[in-house]
Design a protein around this motif. Structure first.
Motif, PDB file in Angstrom:
ATOM      1  N   LEU A  23      60.621  69.082  56.959  1.00  0.00           N
ATOM      2  CA  LEU A  23      61.204  69.776  55.569  1.00  0.00           C
ATOM      3  C   LEU A  23      59.344  71.294  55.353  1.00  0.00           C
ATOM      4  N   SER A  24      59.747  71.805  55.206  1.00  0.00           N
ATOM      5  CA  SER A  24      58.657  72.968  55.163  1.00  0.00           C
ATOM      6  C   SER A  24      59.265  73.873  53.186  1.00  0.00           C
ATOM      7  N   VAL A  48      50.116  73.218  59.163  1.00  0.00           N
ATOM      8  CA  VAL A  48      50.525  72.641  57.994  1.00  0.00           C
ATOM      9  C   VAL A  48      49.810  71.046  57.641  1.00  0.00           C
ATOM     10  N   LEU A  49      49.880  70.590  58.976  1.00  0.00           N
ATOM     11  CA  LEU A  49      48.378  69.603  58.807  1.00  0.00           C
ATOM     12  C   LEU A  49      47.356  69.944  58.130  1.00  0.00           C
ATOM     13  N   THR A  93      50.993  79.526  56.571  1.00  0.00           N
ATOM     14  CA  THR A  93      51.848  78.073  57.644  1.00  0.00           C
ATOM     15  C   THR A  93      53.823  78.222  56.724  1.00  0.00           C
ATOM     16  N   GLN A  94      53.731  77.328  57.060  1.00  0.00           N
ATOM     17  CA  GLN A  94      55.932  77.591  56.522  1.00  0.00           C
ATOM     18  C   GLN A  94      55.456  76.531  55.977  1.00  0.00           C
ATOM     19  N   GLY A  95      53.951  76.105  55.569  1.00  0.00           N
ATOM     20  CA  GLY A  95      54.062  75.112  54.187  1.00  0.00           C
ATOM     21  C   GLY A  95      54.389  73.880  54.037  1.00  0.00           C
ATOM     22  N   SER A  96      54.063  72.608  52.604  1.00  0.00           N
ATOM     23  CA  SER A  96      54.409  71.520  52.114  1.00  0.00           C
ATOM     24  C   SER A  96      54.026  71.581  50.682  1.00  0.00           C
ATOM     25  N   VAL A  97      55.489  71.359  50.329  1.00  0.00           N
ATOM     26  CA  VAL A  97      55.678  70.369  48.423  1.00  0.00           C
ATOM     27  C   VAL A  97      54.378  69.781  48.091  1.00  0.00           C
TER      28      VAL A  97
END
Length: 391
Positions: free
Chosen positions: A32-33, A50-51, A85-89
């Motif tokens: 999930l991104s 992302v990490l 990046t694809q990102g993280s909420v």
């Protein structure tokens, strides 16, 4: 050169960092991104970028309270990386918490600057993209900037103001309690001093006469002299007991079962001088006064009483003159007694008499002095008769 060490992180901040890290890892594992990999803004696809941003942001969360400005600066770099990046909420949520903590825990000047900067970025993020692309959807950029940056900063500012107001109220309450305690201690000290003056002035005169006449009764082996001395002793004992009862009445003032006895007034000077004559003093009284406030009456009476007691104990034989005169709104009290060498006092004294007389005059805005004037010892006190003008 000594290296400044940061304080230990707050336990709650460590919990937030660990919780954010685990939540971000779970989203990455689930795939999930916030944006797909084929968007133009995504320059680093795959889970590892992302990490990386997630780990940096979690590390900043540990410093959110002990080093809020450093945490926000590093967190800003991490959110920029996350945007590419694809990102993280979870990374975005932790950044909003860093913004909130920087305003709440950081220096006041930094908190104000952050408010201005995030507000300007929100406005710029709203107007500039719309002016360039002329698309209504571009307004959402400003909304996102406001939610991520300005919203947490404004919330932190509001919470900070409430916290500072609560701290100021607490300090005011502590100061008020301290002032109240000081006032209470001063009131207790003042009341103890008043009681000490009353006890000394009421009882010392009678006890001094008792001591002098008991010495005479023991040293002179004449029945008539002894009987006369014992009569004076009995009279002073009864009067001293009455004075003690009056003091107890003052201490019990306000109770239902006891009424305080009336305080002595200047009308009682004749009786006071008569008692001094009975104790062996040659006393002359000259009093010219009109209506006098009750506190001044009591103070003047006590000063005359203490002066006669001191004359009885210390003065050589001779006439003692007590004079009261009222003029120009002032009551003048003067007691003159013989002054000269003698073997020693006829009765022991505490040395508090002059102190008590000076305190009585000062409390009513008057003056007091005592000392030798030629062949006499003169005690003089003046009291203003206009109430409400104490010194």
């Amino acid at each position: 050169m000594a290296v400044r060490r940061l304080p230990r992180p707050h336990r709650f901040d460590v919990y937030v960092a660990v919780g954010g890290m685990l939540g971000g890892l779970l989203l990455v594992v689930l795939g999930l991104s916030t944006r797909p990999a084929d968007e133009p803004i995504v320059l680093f696809d795959g889970p590892w970028p992302v990490l990386a941003a997630l780990c940096v942001m979690a590390g900043c969360e540990v410093l959110r309270r002990v080093a809020p400005r450093t945490a926000l600066l590093v967190g800003t770099a991490a959110i920029v990386l996350d945007t590419l990046t694809q990102g993280s909420v979870v990374t975005v949520l932790m950044f909003t918490d860093l913004m909130y903590a920087a305003v709440l825990y950081g220096p006041l000047a930094s908190a104000r600057r952050i408010q201005w900067i995030t507000g300007l970025l929100t406005v710029a993020g709203t107007l500039v993209p719309f002016a360039v692309w002329r698309e209504p959807e571009t307004l959402l950029i400003g909304v996102v900037v406001g939610i991520v940056a300005y919203g947490p900063a404004a919330t932190g500012w509001i919470v900070r103001n409430h916290r500072d107001a609560a701290e100021a109220a607490r300090l005011r309450a502590e100061q008020t309690a301290l002032l109240a305690e000081i006032d209470r201690a001063q009131a207790v000290t003042s009341e103890r001093a008043r009681m000490a003056r009353e006890l000394h002035d009421m009882v010392a005169n009678h006890l001094s006469a008792i001591a002098i006449h008991s010495t005479a009764a023991l040293s002179i082996d004449e029945p008539d002299t002894s009987r006369q001395a014992l009569s004076v002793i009995r009279e002073n004992s009864v009067e001293g007991l009455a004075e003690m009862r009056r003091l107890i009445g003052i201490l019990r003032d306000g109770s239902e079962d006891h009424e305080p006895a009336a305080a002595p007034t200047l009308d009682g000077l004749e009786a006071l001088v008569g008692g001094a004559r009975a104790n062996g003093l040659d006393v002359a009284l000259h009093a010219e006064h009109g209506r006098v406030p009750a506190p001044v009456e009591l103070a003047a009476y006590r000063i005359v009483q203490e002066s006669l007691t001191n004359a009885l104990k210390h003065a050589p034989p001779g006439r003692v003159t007590v004079a009261l005169a009222q003029r120009d709104g002032v009551l003048d009290v003067r007691v003159r007694s013989p002054y000269g060498h003698r073997d020693g006092p006829r009765a022991p004294g505490s040395g508090a008499g002059l102190i008590g007389m000076r305190e009585r005059a000062a409390l009513l805005g008057g003056t007091f002095d005592a000392g030798p004037e030629g062949a006499h010892w003169t005690v003089r006190a003046t009291f203003p008769l206009v109430e409400g003008e104490p010194a």
